[in-house]
Design a protein around this motif. Structure first.
Motif, PDB file in Angstrom:
ATOM      1  N   PRO A  31       0.751  -1.062   0.177  1.00 52.77           N
ATOM      2  CA  PRO A  31       0.141  -0.061  -0.013  1.00 52.77           C
ATOM      3  C   PRO A  31       0.921   1.247  -0.063  1.00 52.77           C
ATOM      4  N   SER A  32       0.310   2.262  -0.312  1.00 48.98           N
ATOM      5  CA  SER A  32       1.061   3.790  -0.498  1.00 48.98           C
ATOM      6  C   SER A  32       0.819   4.291   0.829  1.00 48.98           C
ATOM      7  N   GLU A  33       1.470   5.349   1.268  1.00 47.47           N
ATOM      8  CA  GLU A  33       1.153   6.047   2.536  1.00 47.47           C
ATOM      9  C   GLU A  33      -0.209   6.567   2.932  1.00 47.47           C
ATOM     10  N   ASP A  34      -0.899   6.683   1.626  1.00 46.43           N
ATOM     11  CA  ASP A  34      -2.268   6.944   2.123  1.00 46.43           C
ATOM     12  C   ASP A  34      -3.490   5.875   1.941  1.00 46.43           C
ATOM     13  N   GLU A  35      -2.810   4.656   2.275  1.00 50.30           N
ATOM     14  CA  GLU A  35      -3.787   3.364   2.110  1.00 50.30           C
ATOM     15  C   GLU A  35      -3.365   2.621   3.361  1.00 50.30           C
ATOM     16  N   LEU A  36      -4.264   1.812   3.590  1.00 50.96           N
ATOM     17  CA  LEU A  36      -4.046   0.707   4.736  1.00 50.96           C
ATOM     18  C   LEU A  36      -4.703  -0.567   4.436  1.00 50.96           C
ATOM     19  N   TYR A  37      -3.775  -1.536   4.766  1.00 50.15           N
ATOM     20  CA  TYR A  37      -4.459  -3.023   4.568  1.00 50.15           C
ATOM     21  C   TYR A  37      -5.703  -3.067   5.475  1.00 50.15           C
ATOM     22  N   ILE A  38      -6.395  -4.026   5.082  1.00 49.61           N
ATOM     23  CA  ILE A  38      -7.844  -4.024   6.000  1.00 49.61           C
ATOM     24  C   ILE A  38      -7.487  -4.608   7.384  1.00 49.61           C
ATOM     25  N   HIS A  39      -6.459  -5.491   7.567  1.00 54.75           N
ATOM     26  CA  HIS A  39      -6.187  -5.812   8.718  1.00 54.75           C
ATOM     27  C   HIS A  39      -5.485  -4.852   9.784  1.00 54.75           C
ATOM     28  N   GLU A  40      -4.974  -3.625   9.220  1.00 52.54           N
ATOM     29  CA  GLU A  40      -4.432  -2.448   9.827  1.00 52.54           C
ATOM     30  C   GLU A  40      -5.465  -1.572  10.392  1.00 52.54           C
ATOM     31  N   ILE A  41      -6.559  -1.490   9.834  1.00 52.34           N
ATOM     32  CA  ILE A  41      -7.806  -0.605  10.320  1.00 52.34           C
ATOM     33  C   ILE A  41      -8.007  -0.646  11.830  1.00 52.34           C
ATOM     34  N   PRO A  42      -8.255  -1.980  12.430  1.00 49.67           N
ATOM     35  CA  PRO A  42      -8.462  -1.859  13.967  1.00 49.67           C
ATOM     36  C   PRO A  42      -7.376  -1.445  14.571  1.00 49.67           C
ATOM     37  N   GLY A  43      -7.926  -0.461  15.494  1.00 53.32           N
ATOM     38  CA  GLY A  43      -6.586  -0.057  16.312  1.00 53.32           C
ATOM     39  C   GLY A  43      -6.321   1.334  15.755  1.00 53.32           C
ATOM     40  N   SER A  44      -6.481   1.711  14.484  1.00 57.69           N
ATOM     41  CA  SER A  44      -6.002   3.143  14.083  1.00 57.69           C
ATOM     42  C   SER A  44      -6.740   4.032  14.627  1.00 57.69           C
ATOM     43  N   ARG A  45      -6.084   5.253  14.913  1.00 55.81           N
ATOM     44  CA  ARG A  45      -6.800   6.451  15.497  1.00 55.81           C
ATOM     45  C   ARG A  45      -7.571   7.261  14.495  1.00 55.81           C
ATOM     46  N   VAL A  46      -8.658   7.704  14.856  1.00 56.82           N
ATOM     47  CA  VAL A  46      -9.621   8.453  13.993  1.00 56.82           C
ATOM     48  C   VAL A  46      -9.680   9.673  14.517  1.00 56.82           C
ATOM     49  N   VAL A  47      -9.629  10.690  13.789  1.00 58.46           N
ATOM     50  CA  VAL A  47      -9.375  12.015  13.985  1.00 58.46           C
ATOM     51  C   VAL A  47     -10.287  12.815  13.199  1.00 58.46           C
ATOM     52  N   VAL A  48     -10.936  14.176  13.736  1.00 55.60           N
ATOM     53  CA  VAL A  48     -11.621  15.228  12.933  1.00 55.60           C
ATOM     54  C   VAL A  48     -10.596  16.266  12.937  1.00 55.60           C
ATOM     55  N   GLY A  49      -9.982  16.722  11.916  1.00 60.65           N
ATOM     56  CA  GLY A  49      -9.016  17.701  12.059  1.00 60.65           C
ATOM     57  C   GLY A  49      -7.763  17.304  12.841  1.00 60.65           C
ATOM     58  N   ASP A  50      -7.612  17.954  13.844  1.00 60.75           N
ATOM     59  CA  ASP A  50      -6.461  17.396  14.856  1.00 60.75           C
ATOM     60  C   ASP A  50      -7.105  16.864  16.040  1.00 60.75           C
ATOM     61  N   ARG A  51      -8.155  16.766  16.220  1.00 55.91           N
ATOM     62  CA  ARG A  51      -8.777  16.295  17.248  1.00 55.91           C
ATOM     63  C   ARG A  51      -9.101  14.735  17.351  1.00 55.91           C
ATOM     64  N   GLU A  52      -8.772  13.788  18.012  1.00 52.55           N
ATOM     65  CA  GLU A  52      -8.885  12.372  18.109  1.00 52.55           C
ATOM     66  C   GLU A  52     -10.220  12.183  18.774  1.00 52.55           C
ATOM     67  N   ILE A  53     -11.073  11.413  17.949  1.00 45.83           N
ATOM     68  CA  ILE A  53     -12.430  11.241  18.407  1.00 45.83           C
ATOM     69  C   ILE A  53     -12.806   9.777  18.886  1.00 45.83           C
ATOM     70  N   GLY A  54     -11.812   8.900  18.488  1.00 44.86           N
ATOM     71  CA  GLY A  54     -11.928   7.553  18.968  1.00 44.86           C
ATOM     72  C   GLY A  54     -10.906   6.723  18.018  1.00 44.86           C
ATOM     73  N   VAL A  55     -11.193   5.351  18.343  1.00 41.14           N
ATOM     74  CA  VAL A  55     -10.209   4.143  17.749  1.00 41.14           C
ATOM     75  C   VAL A  55     -11.125   3.303  16.804  1.00 41.14           C
ATOM     76  N   ALA A  56     -10.664   3.222  15.432  1.00 42.13           N
ATOM     77  CA  ALA A  56     -11.438   2.135  14.659  1.00 42.13           C
ATOM     78  C   ALA A  56     -11.410   0.864  15.139  1.00 42.13           C
ATOM     79  N   THR A  57     -12.581   0.159  14.958  1.00 42.73           N
ATOM     80  CA  THR A  57     -12.562  -1.354  15.333  1.00 42.73           C
ATOM     81  C   THR A  57     -12.828  -2.222  14.081  1.00 42.73           C
ATOM     82  N   GLU A  58     -13.147  -1.705  13.252  1.00 38.76           N
ATOM     83  CA  GLU A  58     -13.468  -2.800  12.062  1.00 38.76           C
ATOM     84  C   GLU A  58     -13.982  -1.938  10.909  1.00 38.76           C
ATOM     85  N   LEU A  59     -13.772  -2.431   9.604  1.00 38.30           N
ATOM     86  CA  LEU A  59     -14.416  -1.963   8.393  1.00 38.30           C
ATOM     87  C   LEU A  59     -15.535  -2.983   8.192  1.00 38.30           C
ATOM     88  N   MET A  60     -16.655  -2.556   8.163  1.00 36.87           N
ATOM     89  CA  MET A  60     -18.017  -3.337   8.050  1.00 36.87           C
ATOM     90  C   MET A  60     -18.311  -3.489   6.695  1.00 36.87           C
TER      91      MET A  60
END
Length: 174
Positions: free
Chosen positions: A97-126
């Motif tokens: 993957p390029s720097e702006d892509e993730l493998y599906i198994h890398e999504i759980p545990g990824s930080r999710v942000v709005v702008g520069d504010r962290e809102i939560g953690v990704a748990t899965e891609l459904m």
């Protein structure tokens, strides 16, 4: 996951009477990854082989999915037994993957942000009907579903495992 297998297709159901099966591609390059001659191996959630590999005899797009025919597999009962089975290929055989892509198994545990504010953690891609996907985000102990597509997903940073989203007003409060 280095050296392991990565999921490239999830089998749905047999199609017709000629030994084909409907598969949902889990890759951005199904025409290459699911091409005739490719060796696909059934894998578990950890990317470990759980059965003998099969060779793709032929493949073709079918609506938003793919029809696959495997060498030596033509009976409907076998294909019905493979319902929802995930097939993978060695990670070394896939384009990284390029720097702006993730493998599906890398999504759980990824930080999710709005702008520069962290809102939560990704748990899965459904996967949802219609070939769409939802990013499931744990926001302070509750699940929030964000459609996984542009412009709602603004940026992905693989190095920091960060997904920047731009949800419409009120989505995070639902």
């Amino acid at each position: 996951m280095e050296g392991g297998y990565l999921a490239v297709a999830r089998l749905r159901k047999p199609h017709g009477l000629k030994g084909e099966v409907v598969a949902w591609p889990l890759t951005d390059e199904p025409d290459t990854v699911l091409a005739a001659g490719r060796l696909l191996t059934p894998i578990d959630e950890a990317g470990s082989p759980i059965g003998a590999p099969v060779v793709v005899e032929r493949s073709r797009p079918y609506q938003r999915q793919w029809l696959l025919k495997f060498e030596g597999v033509g009976d409907r009962p076998t294909l019905e037994g493979w319902h929802q089975r995930v097939f993978g290929v060695p990670q070394s055989e896939l384009r990284p993957p390029s720097e702006d892509e993730l493998y599906i198994h890398e999504i759980p545990g990824s930080r999710v942000v709005v702008g520069d504010r962290e809102i939560g953690v990704a748990t899965e891609l459904m996967e949802i009907p219609g070939g769409n996907r939802l990013l499931v985000v744990d926001v302070a102990g509750r699940e929030v579903f964000v459609p996984f597509r542009k412009p709602l997903v603004r940026r992905i940073d693989r190095a920091t495992r960060t997904i920047e989203v731009d949800p419409p007003e009120g989505l995070l409060e639902l």
